[in-house]
Write a protein that holds these residues in place. Structure first.
Motif, PDB file in Angstrom:
ATOM      1  N   LEU A   1       3.261 -47.185   1.286  1.00 23.86           N
ATOM      2  CA  LEU A   1       3.358 -46.257   2.410  1.00 23.86           C
ATOM      3  C   LEU A   1       2.368 -46.715   3.484  1.00 23.86           C
ATOM      4  O   LEU A   1       1.190 -46.926   3.190  1.00 23.86           O
ATOM      5  N   CYS A   2       2.887 -46.886   4.703  1.00 23.96           N
ATOM      6  CA  CYS A   2       2.025 -47.387   5.780  1.00 23.96           C
ATOM      7  C   CYS A   2       2.399 -46.682   7.080  1.00 23.96           C
ATOM      8  O   CYS A   2       3.380 -45.938   7.136  1.00 23.96           O
TER       9      CYS A   2
ATOM     10  N   TYR B   1       5.969 -41.616   6.493  1.00 21.94           N
ATOM     11  CA  TYR B   1       4.909 -40.621   6.263  1.00 21.94           C
ATOM     12  C   TYR B   1       3.654 -40.954   7.079  1.00 21.94           C
ATOM     13  O   TYR B   1       2.549 -40.558   6.725  1.00 21.94           O
ATOM     14  N   ALA B   2       3.855 -41.690   8.169  1.00 22.73           N
ATOM     15  CA  ALA B   2       2.712 -42.117   8.987  1.00 22.73           C
ATOM     16  C   ALA B   2       1.841 -40.931   9.381  1.00 22.73           C
ATOM     17  O   ALA B   2       2.353 -39.898   9.814  1.00 22.73           O
ATOM     18  N   PHE B   3       0.547 -41.093   9.209  1.00 21.77           N
ATOM     19  CA  PHE B   3      -0.506 -40.145   9.601  1.00 21.77           C
ATOM     20  C   PHE B   3      -0.590 -38.904   8.718  1.00 21.77           C
ATOM     21  O   PHE B   3      -1.406 -38.031   8.960  1.00 21.77           O
ATOM     22  N   ASP B   4       0.215 -38.809   7.676  1.00 20.46           N
ATOM     23  CA  ASP B   4       0.070 -37.703   6.723  1.00 20.46           C
ATOM     24  C   ASP B   4      -1.143 -37.954   5.825  1.00 20.46           C
ATOM     25  O   ASP B   4      -1.590 -39.093   5.663  1.00 20.46           O
ATOM     26  N   TYR B   5      -1.617 -36.881   5.201  1.00 29.43           N
ATOM     27  CA  TYR B   5      -2.614 -37.050   4.143  1.00 29.43           C
ATOM     28  C   TYR B   5      -1.977 -37.846   2.996  1.00 29.43           C
ATOM     29  O   TYR B   5      -0.788 -37.658   2.681  1.00 29.43           O
ATOM     30  N   ILE B   6      -2.779 -38.676   2.371  1.00 28.25           N
ATOM     31  CA  ILE B   6      -2.252 -39.609   1.385  1.00 28.25           C
ATOM     32  C   ILE B   6      -1.530 -38.877   0.243  1.00 28.25           C
ATOM     33  O   ILE B   6      -0.372 -39.181  -0.075  1.00 28.25           O
ATOM     34  N   GLU B   7      -2.202 -37.922  -0.374  1.00 31.97           N
ATOM     35  CA  GLU B   7      -1.614 -37.288  -1.575  1.00 31.97           C
ATOM     36  C   GLU B   7      -0.363 -36.501  -1.211  1.00 31.97           C
ATOM     37  O   GLU B   7       0.622 -36.490  -1.970  1.00 31.97           O
ATOM     38  N   ALA B   8      -0.391 -35.828  -0.031  1.00 34.31           N
ATOM     39  CA  ALA B   8       0.780 -35.051   0.384  1.00 34.31           C
ATOM     40  C   ALA B   8       1.966 -35.983   0.607  1.00 34.31           C
ATOM     41  O   ALA B   8       3.104 -35.690   0.208  1.00 34.31           O
ATOM     42  N   ALA B   9       1.698 -37.122   1.228  1.00 31.29           N
ATOM     43  CA  ALA B   9       2.772 -38.077   1.502  1.00 31.29           C
ATOM     44  C   ALA B   9       3.347 -38.629   0.195  1.00 31.29           C
ATOM     45  O   ALA B   9       4.567 -38.741   0.037  1.00 31.29           O
TER      46      ALA B   9
END
Ligand code: CLF
Ligand code: SF4
Length: 492
Positions: free
Chosen positions: A444-445, A467-475
Motif C-alpha cells: 500500500l503506497c 488508501y493514500a494518506f489513510d492511517y496504516i492500520e485502518a487502510a
C-alpha cells in the motif's frame, strides 16, 4: 481522510514555525477521540511518560519521533566476532559504517543544531562508535552539556554491559531513563563463539573465563538498572547455528531480571566488513528465520520489531538517516537552542496521536472479527502513521501482518535504492525491490505508476494507492476486507 492530513513531511524539510502553526490551525480533527491519551490501559503512567516519545521503546512513537546519535565514545573493552574496529559498534549500529567522531563540545553543537532544525527530535543516544560505558568520561560530559542546554531531551545509552555496573548510579543521577545492553548469550560456552576476548580490571581475558565475566557483569548491570527504575532494552544479535536456538532462553532470563524490551537483530555479515564472521562465511538469518524466532519468543519479554540497526551518528526518524546533513563542516561555530519548532510539533502530535490510536484500535477489532488467514502487507510511509509515500521514493517498506490476530507490525524491508531516480523508474532497481519484497502479499503506497504495478503483479504482489494518506492500520483493515472478501479486487 486526506482533508485532515497533517503534513509531517513539511516538518522534516525545514518549514518555518509560522508554517507549522498555520498547518496546526487548519487541521480540523474529525474524531471524537482527538486529544485522548494514546497510553495503553495496562501501562503505568510513569512508564508511559518515559516511552511515549521514544522512537525505539514505543513502536507507535517511532511514527512521530526522531533520535540522534553522537559518536563520542570510540574506545571499546571487548571484541565481538561481528565487529571490525575500523567501523562503529555493531551492537547497535549497522555494520560496515564509519561515523565522524566528535568531542563532547562538538557533540553539543551538533545536538543543538539538529534540535533547532528537526522538530521530531526527542532522544539523544550514545551508541559508540565503541562502548559508551567504557569511554565513560566523554559520554558523561556530553550528556551533562546537552541536558543543560536542552533539558527536555531524553538521554539514551547503548553498551556491551561489561563496564555498566560501574556507572549505573551516575546514569540514575543524570536522569538517563533508557539503557540498552547487548546480551547475546546467558551460557558462557556459547559466548566463546562470539567473544574472543575482553579487557577487564586492567587485564585481558580470553575463552570461557572472558565470557563468564561478561555474562555476570551484564546480568548485574541489568538487575541494577531494574532496581533503579531505569528502562532497559536488551539487544541480541541472532547468529544462525551459534545462538539462534539459545535466544529464547536469553529472552526469558532477561525478562526475569526486569528487561523492558528485547530487540533481536539479524547478524549482518559481509566479507567486505573484515569481521571474523564475515571472513569465515558465517551467514545472517533470513527474514523468515528471524520472524520465526521472534514468534517463538512472544509471551516472554516484549519484543522490539522496528529496529533499523542505525548508525552511531544517525539523525532522524528511524526509517530515515539525515546524518549527512549535519556533518561537522556544516555546523555553525556558534549555536543557541531555540525550542519553538519542537514545541509546535509536539502540539501537533498530541492532537494527531489520539486520533491515530482510536482508528488503529477500531481497525484491529474489525479485522479480528472477520479475518480468517494472515497476509503480509508492506507500507510506503514517511512517518506520521500514514500511507504517505510514493512507491518509487521508498527506501524501505514497513511490514505488517494482517489476519485473525489483528494488524501487527512485524518489521521492515530495506531496498537498495529507491525505484524512482530523478523522475524515471529504473528496471534493475525494480527487480531488486521485488526480490526484497519476497513473501509480501500486498503493498500500500501513496502513488504508483502502471508499469511497476504490472511487474509487481506478475511477481504475485498486489500494489494499490487507493488508501493514500489513510492511517496504516485502518487502510490495511479495509484492504483486507475488500480483497479477501472479494478476491477479484486484488487485481484492480
Ligand atoms: Fe539510539 Fe538505541 Fe537509544 Fe534508540 S537506536 S541508543 S535505543 S536512541 Fe533504536 Fe537504532 Fe535500533 Fe538502536 S533503531 S539501532 S534500537
Ligand atoms: Fe565492536 Fe561494539 Fe562489540 Fe566493541 S562492543 S567489539 S565496538 S560490536
Amino acid at each position: 481522510m486526506s482533508g485532515d492530513l497533517l503534513s509531517f513531511e513539511d516538518f522534516s524539510s525545514g518549514s518555518s514555525l509560522e508554517d507549522m502553526r498555520a498547518e496546526l490551525s487548519k487541521s480540523g480533527c474529525s474524531s471524537s477521540s482527538c486529544g485522548s491519551s494514546a497510553r495503553p490501559q495496562d501501562m503505568p503512567e510513569e512508564v508511559w511518560a518515559k516511552i511515549k516519545d521514544h522512537p525505539c521503546y514505543s513502536e507507535e512513537a517511532h511514527h512521530y519521533f526522531a533520535r540522534m546519535h553522537v559518536a563520542v565514545a570510540p574506545a571499546c573493552n571487548i571484541q565481538c566476532n561481528y565487529c571490525n574496529r575500523k567501523y562503529d559498534c555493531a551492537n547497535e549500529s549497522r555494520p560496515g559504517v564509519v561515523s565522524e567522531k566528535l568531542t563532547p563540545t562538538q557533540a553539543l553543537r551538533k545536538v543543538v543544531t539538529v534540535a533547532n532544525e528537526v522538530p521530531q527530535l526527542s532522544v539523544l543516544g550514545i551508541a559508540g562508535p565503541g562502548d559508551a560505558c567504557y569511554d565513560w568520561k566523554k559520554t558523561k560530559a556530553t550528556f551533562e552539556a546537552v541536558s543543560k542546554s536542552i533539558p527536555d531531551i531524553k538521554l539514551c545509552i547503548s553498551t556491551n554491559g561489561l563496564a555498566l555496573p560501574d556507572h549505573v548510579d551516575e546514569l540514575a543521577g543524570m536522569n538517563v531513563d533508557h539503557v540498552t545492553i547487548t546480551i547475546n548469550m546467558v551460557d558462557p560456552k556459547i559466548g566463546t563463539r562470539i567473544y574472543p576476548w575482553i579487557f577487564y580490571n586492567h587485564r585481558r581475558y580470553t575463552g570461557l573465563e572472558a565470557s563468564q565475566i561478561l555474562h555476570e557483569r551484564q546480568m548485574l548491570g541489568l538487575e541494577m538498572l531494574t532496581a533503579r527504575g531505569i528502562l532497559t532494552k536488551v539487544n541480541s544479535v541472532m547468529i544462525p547455528s551459534v545462538n539462534d536456538q539459545h535466544l529464547e532462553v536469553v529472552n526469558s532470563e532477561v525478562k526475569k531480571r526486569g528487561a523492558f524490551l528485547h530487540n533481536i537483530m539479524p547478524l549482518i555479515s559481509d566479507p567486505a566488513h573484515g569481521t571474523h564472521y564475515g571472513l569465515t562465511g558465517q551467514r545472517g538469518p533470513t527474514h523468515s528465520e528471524l520472524k520465526e524466532l521472534q514468534d517463538r519468543c512472544s509471551g516472554g519479554a516484549n519484543l522490539m520489531r522496528h529496529c533499523r540497526q542505525c548508525r552511531a551518528d544517525a539523525v532522524g526518524l528511524l526509517g530515515e538517516d539525515r546524518g549527512q546533513e549535519f556533518t561537522l563542516d556544516q555546523l555553525a561555530a556558534d549555536v543557541s537552542y531555540d525550542p519553538s519548532k519542537r514545541e509546535a510539533y509536539r502540539e501537533i502530535v498530541a492532537r494527531e496521536r489520539g486520533d491515530h490510536v482510536a482508528a488503529k484500535t477500531s481497525a484491529i477489532a474489525d479485522l479480528k472479527a472477520t479475518a480468517d488467514k494472515p497476509i503480509l502487507v508492506a507500507i510506503a510511509t514517511k512517518g506520521g502513521g500514514r500511507i504517505n509515500q510514493h512507491f518509487g521514493h521508498a527506501r524501505e517498506f514497513q511490514v505488517y501482518e494482517a489476519g485473525p490476530g489483528g494488524v501487527t507490525f512485524i518489521g521492515h524491508r530495506k531496498v537498495e535504492d529507491a525505484y524512482c531516480q530523478g523522475g524515471f523508474g529504473e528496471d534493475a532497481t525494480l527487480d531488486s525491490t521485488i526480490a526484497t519484497l519476497a513473501g509480501i502479499d500486498a503493498v500500500l503506497c501513496a502513488k504508483i505508476g502502471d508499469c511497476p504495478k504490472k511487474d509487481l503483479a506478475a511477481a504475485g504482489i498486489t500494489v494499490t494507492d487507493a488508501y493514500a494518506f489513510d492511517y496504516i492500520e485502518a487502510a490495511i483493515s479495509r484492504f483486507y476486507a475488500a480483497t479477501m472478501a472479494a478476491p477479484a479486487a486484488l487485481s484492480a
